[in-house]
Design a protein around this motif. Structure first.
Motif, mmCIF file in Angstrom:
data_model
loop_
_atom_site.group_PDB
_atom_site.id
_atom_site.type_symbol
_atom_site.label_atom_id
_atom_site.label_comp_id
_atom_site.label_asym_id
_atom_site.label_seq_id
_atom_site.Cartn_x
_atom_site.Cartn_y
_atom_site.Cartn_z
ATOM 1 N N GLY A 90 0.794 -1.234 0.000
ATOM 2 C CA GLY A 90 0.000 0.000 0.000
ATOM 3 C C GLY A 90 0.827 1.285 0.000
ATOM 4 O O GLY A 90 0.253 2.378 0.000
ATOM 5 N N ALA A 91 2.160 1.191 0.017
ATOM 6 C CA ALA A 91 2.994 2.409 0.007
ATOM 7 C C ALA A 91 2.643 3.256 -1.215
ATOM 8 O O ALA A 91 2.349 2.718 -2.290
ATOM 9 C CB ALA A 91 4.469 2.034 -0.012
ATOM 10 N N ILE A 92 2.654 4.607 -1.031
ATOM 11 C CA ILE A 92 2.256 5.499 -2.129
ATOM 12 C C ILE A 92 3.463 6.269 -2.674
ATOM 13 O O ILE A 92 4.299 6.760 -1.919
ATOM 14 C CB ILE A 92 1.150 6.463 -1.661
ATOM 15 N N TYR A 93 3.524 6.349 -3.992
ATOM 16 C CA TYR A 93 4.618 7.059 -4.668
ATOM 17 C C TYR A 93 4.035 8.091 -5.611
ATOM 18 O O TYR A 93 2.874 8.009 -5.975
ATOM 19 C CB TYR A 93 5.473 6.071 -5.471
ATOM 20 N N HIS A 94 4.870 9.053 -5.990
ATOM 21 C CA HIS A 94 4.444 9.993 -7.021
ATOM 22 C C HIS A 94 5.600 10.245 -7.975
ATOM 23 O O HIS A 94 6.725 10.497 -7.529
ATOM 24 C CB HIS A 94 3.959 11.308 -6.421
#
Ligand code: AMP
Length: 220
Positions: A134-138
């Motif tokens: 579930g880690a979020i990146y951009h």
């Protein structure tokens, strides 16, 4: 001081609304947050709103206007308000103007945060999350060391349905229509101030501060 923040999705409206409300002792009112909270609590209002929200449609004016006017009439709104996500239609704007005028009040300024379409697209479509942890990146601000792979757990990075380019484009188009209509409405009242929303969030905050109506300046 009673302010409205206008801006397309990805313009940074929510972030800026919180900062400015804190600094100036204004009550931050987000109708989106109110609907989400009502839905989570399972109230009658929440249940009515939920279907519209999940389809990405506007909740009908008769529901939204009543909820918002009741909120701004409470004592904790007397010192000032920062509206975020309301109004979204001309009847909402007119109902707000009428309700405030009945109490001898008015909207003091409408700050329209403007960001070029291409930048909005890359802000909104650049988000990826790990299908495993579930880690979020951009892509722009927080990219993983290796494209498509999670730094934390090595899982595969995927894109949410509503962050995909065609979905985002559709969302921008409908939002642009009503945002421009409201900009014209408040422009005709000489209350509209257009703010450059590009650059660091702190730079945008400084531009917003400089554009606040005179009555609000110097209050910290
Ligand atoms: P937001 O968090 O502002 O994007 O709002 C989330 C959802 O709540 C929207 O997609 C609408 O379904 C609903 N909503 C929020 N504010 C309004 C409003 N002023 N008028 C109608 N629907 C709204």
């Amino acid at each position: 001081m009673r302010l409205i923040l206008l801006g397309l999705p990805g313009a940074g409206k929510g972030t800026q609304a919180k900062v400015l409300a804190d600094r100036h002792g204004l009550l931050h009112i987000s109708t989106g947050d109110m609907f989400r909270q009502a839905a989570a609590e399972g109230t009658e209002l929440g249940l009515r709103a939920q279907g519209f929200m999940s389809r990405g449609e506007l909740v009908p004016d008769e529901v939204t206007i009543g909820m918002l006017l009741e909120r701004v009439a409470r004592p904790d709104a007397a010192a000032g308000i920062m509206l975020d996500g309301f109004p979204r239609t001309i009847p909402q704007a007119e109902a707000l103007d009428r309700a405030l005028a009945d109490r001898g009040e008015q909207i003091d300024g409408v700050l329209y945060i403007q960001v070029p379409e291409q930048l909005l697209m890359s802000r909104l479509t650049g988000r990826w999350s790990c299908s495993k942890c579930g880690a979020i990146y951009h892509e722009l601000t927080n990219s993983p060391a290796q494209t498509g792979v999670c730094d934390e757990c090595g899982g595969e990075l995927t894109q949410r349905e509503d962050d995909r380019p065609d979905t985002v484009q559709a969302r921008l188009n409908t939002n642009r229509e009503w945002t421009e209509a409201l900009a014209r409405y408040y422009g005709a009242q000489a209350k509209l101030r257009e703010i450059d929303g590009t650059g660091e969030p702190s730079e945008v905050t400084a531009r917003l501060e400089a554009a606040l109506p005179e009555a609000g300046k110097g209050v910290h």
